[in-house]
Scaffold this motif. Structure first.
Motif, short mmCIF file in Angstrom:
data_model
loop_
_atom_site.label_atom_id
_atom_site.label_comp_id
_atom_site.label_asym_id
_atom_site.label_seq_id
_atom_site.Cartn_x
_atom_site.Cartn_y
_atom_site.Cartn_z
N VAL A 20 1.16 -1.13 0.25
CA VAL A 20 0.14 -0.37 -0.19
C VAL A 20 0.57 1.48 -0.20
CG1 VAL A 20 -1.81 0.97 1.02
CG2 VAL A 20 -1.46 -1.06 1.23
N TRP A 21 1.79 1.14 0.90
CA TRP A 21 2.50 1.87 0.75
C TRP A 21 3.68 2.92 -0.50
CZ3 TRP A 21 8.52 1.86 1.85
CH2 TRP A 21 8.79 3.58 2.20
N GLU A 22 4.27 1.80 -0.95
CA GLU A 22 4.60 1.75 -2.40
C GLU A 22 3.71 2.08 -3.96
OE1 GLU A 22 6.62 -2.01 -2.60
OE2 GLU A 22 8.42 -1.41 -1.35
N GLN A 23 1.88 1.91 -3.42
CA GLN A 23 1.71 3.04 -4.78
C GLN A 23 1.94 3.86 -5.14
OE1 GLN A 23 -1.00 0.61 -6.15
NE2 GLN A 23 0.39 -0.57 -4.57
N ASP A 24 1.65 4.03 -6.49
CA ASP A 24 2.59 5.15 -7.53
C ASP A 24 1.25 6.29 -8.01
OD1 ASP A 24 1.63 3.73 -10.25
OD2 ASP A 24 3.10 3.54 -10.41
N PHE A 25 0.33 5.49 -7.39
CA PHE A 25 -0.94 7.02 -6.81
C PHE A 25 -0.91 7.79 -6.47
CE2 PHE A 25 -5.63 7.62 -5.34
CZ PHE A 25 -6.00 8.58 -6.48
N LYS A 26 -1.55 8.82 -7.62
CA LYS A 26 -1.12 10.19 -7.27
C LYS A 26 -1.83 11.25 -6.05
CE LYS A 26 3.15 9.95 -8.20
NZ LYS A 26 4.34 9.79 -7.41
N GLY A 27 -3.06 10.46 -6.15
CA GLY A 27 -4.35 11.53 -6.27
C GLY A 27 -4.56 10.95 -4.08
N THR A 28 -5.51 11.74 -3.84
CA THR A 28 -5.82 10.52 -2.57
C THR A 28 -5.99 9.14 -2.25
OG1 THR A 28 -6.31 13.00 -2.04
CG2 THR A 28 -7.20 11.76 0.16
N ILE A 45 1.53 -5.16 14.14
CA ILE A 45 1.44 -4.53 12.78
C ILE A 45 0.48 -3.42 12.08
CG2 ILE A 45 2.43 -5.05 10.35
CD1 ILE A 45 2.58 -8.91 11.57
N ILE A 46 -0.30 -3.91 12.35
CA ILE A 46 -1.55 -2.80 11.74
C ILE A 46 -0.61 -0.78 12.39
CG2 ILE A 46 -3.86 -1.61 11.78
CD1 ILE A 46 -4.10 -4.42 11.68
N GLU A 47 -0.16 -0.89 14.07
CA GLU A 47 -0.76 0.00 14.34
C GLU A 47 1.49 0.86 14.14
OE1 GLU A 47 -2.24 2.20 16.40
OE2 GLU A 47 -3.66 0.69 16.61
N LYS A 48 2.30 -0.80 13.27
CA LYS A 48 3.21 0.51 13.34
C LYS A 48 2.92 0.84 11.24
CE LYS A 48 6.22 -3.01 10.72
NZ LYS A 48 7.35 -4.34 10.89
N TRP A 49 2.57 0.38 10.93
CA TRP A 49 2.03 0.73 9.53
C TRP A 49 1.18 2.33 9.42
CZ3 TRP A 49 5.09 -0.05 5.41
CH2 TRP A 49 5.62 -0.57 5.30
N LYS A 50 0.26 2.69 10.92
CA LYS A 50 -0.46 3.68 10.04
C LYS A 50 0.56 4.40 10.91
CE LYS A 50 -4.02 5.66 13.67
NZ LYS A 50 -4.81 6.48 12.74
N ILE A 51 1.58 4.38 11.36
CA ILE A 51 3.11 5.61 11.90
C ILE A 51 3.23 6.62 10.18
CG2 ILE A 51 5.04 6.57 12.71
CD1 ILE A 51 3.75 4.77 14.94
N LYS A 52 3.97 5.30 9.71
CA LYS A 52 4.98 5.11 8.91
C LYS A 52 3.54 5.88 7.32
CE LYS A 52 8.41 2.93 6.09
NZ LYS A 52 9.20 1.96 6.20
N LEU A 53 2.44 4.99 7.14
CA LEU A 53 1.61 5.54 6.02
C LEU A 53 0.57 6.94 6.65
CD1 LEU A 53 -0.19 2.23 5.74
CD2 LEU A 53 0.77 3.87 3.89
N GLU A 54 0.62 7.07 7.49
CA GLU A 54 0.28 8.80 7.83
C GLU A 54 1.18 9.87 7.83
OE1 GLU A 54 -2.09 8.60 11.25
OE2 GLU A 54 -3.69 7.46 10.36
N ASP A 55 2.05 9.17 7.84
CA ASP A 55 4.38 9.80 7.91
C ASP A 55 4.08 10.53 6.48
OD1 ASP A 55 4.30 10.32 9.96
OD2 ASP A 55 5.70 9.32 10.33
N ALA A 56 3.68 9.57 5.76
CA ALA A 56 3.14 9.83 3.96
C ALA A 56 2.09 10.79 3.38
CB ALA A 56 3.91 8.70 2.95
N GLY A 57 1.77 10.82 4.30
CA GLY A 57 0.28 10.74 4.00
C GLY A 57 -1.34 10.59 3.54
N VAL A 58 -0.76 8.85 3.81
CA VAL A 58 -2.19 8.48 3.94
C VAL A 58 -2.95 8.29 5.56
CG1 VAL A 58 -2.23 6.11 2.78
CG2 VAL A 58 -0.61 7.03 1.86
#
Length: 188
Positions: A20-28, A45-58
């Motif tokens: 999910v984090w590696e998607q090249d989609f430019k929209g929201t 694992i979900i909580e760990k990825w929540k932080i990383k994804l939200e830092d990337a704007g997801v």
């Protein structure tokens, strides 16, 4: 909204959420996860990825069934859809991985075909697993996708973990069966 139902998925979840984090989609884009009574390390694992994804704007929305018994994959998918807010829904099973261009390409196709469920080809790992089935689903022509019976001896022509559709179309077709045993023809 990327829709991910989870039940005892710690073996696969890191790789799934990384895709999910590696998607090249430019929209929201947002991730909507529903953890259905997992007893393993899925929640961490979900909580760990929540932080990383939200830092990337997801943004990440997490729902859970905290009872002792899971309610089933249909229930988890429906709950993940209900708690999400995206105009489009991209279904991803917790033991699957998306190629980086999946959301972008399926979003483009969904805009062109608003009253459709968009699917995509798959690659199985190990490569020789379900070789005949994988070859069949990856070699369907456009005509076969439109004219073959939706459920055949090989399975549905658009396999569920590759579904991408508008929220409006999803609710028009109807939610997933929550009775425990899922029938693909009922879902469609």
């Amino acid at each position: 909204s990327v829709i991910v139902p989870v039940h005892n998925s710690e073996c696969w979840l890191d790789e799934c959420l990384k895709s999910v984090w590696e998607q090249d989609f430019k929209g929201t884009m947002e991730l909507s996860v529903f953890n259905d009574a997992s007893k393993d390390g899925s929640a961490e694992i979900i909580e760990k990825w929540k932080i990383k994804l939200e830092d990337a704007g997801v943004p990440v929305i997490i729902g859970r069934n905290d009872s002792s018994q899971p309610r089933g994959v249909g229930f988890a998918k429906n709950q993940a859809v209900i708690q999400s807010s995206g105009t489009y829904l991209c279904f991803l099973d917790s033991d699957d991985v998306m190629m980086p261009q999946r959301v972008r390409l399926q979003h483009e196709a969904a805009i062109q075909h608003p009253n459709s469920i968009i699917g995509c080809q798959v690659r199985r790992e190990p490569l020789e697993s379900t070789e005949r089935y994988t070859r069949w689903i990856n070699n369907l022509t456009e005509e076969q996708l439109l004219t073959q019976v939706v459920f055949t001896s090989h399975g549905p022509t658009v396999i569920m973990p590759t579904w991408f559709c508008s929220r409006e179309w999803f609710f028009h077709v109807g939610k997933f069966d929550e009775g425990g045993k899922v029938s693909v023809t009922d879902d469609l």
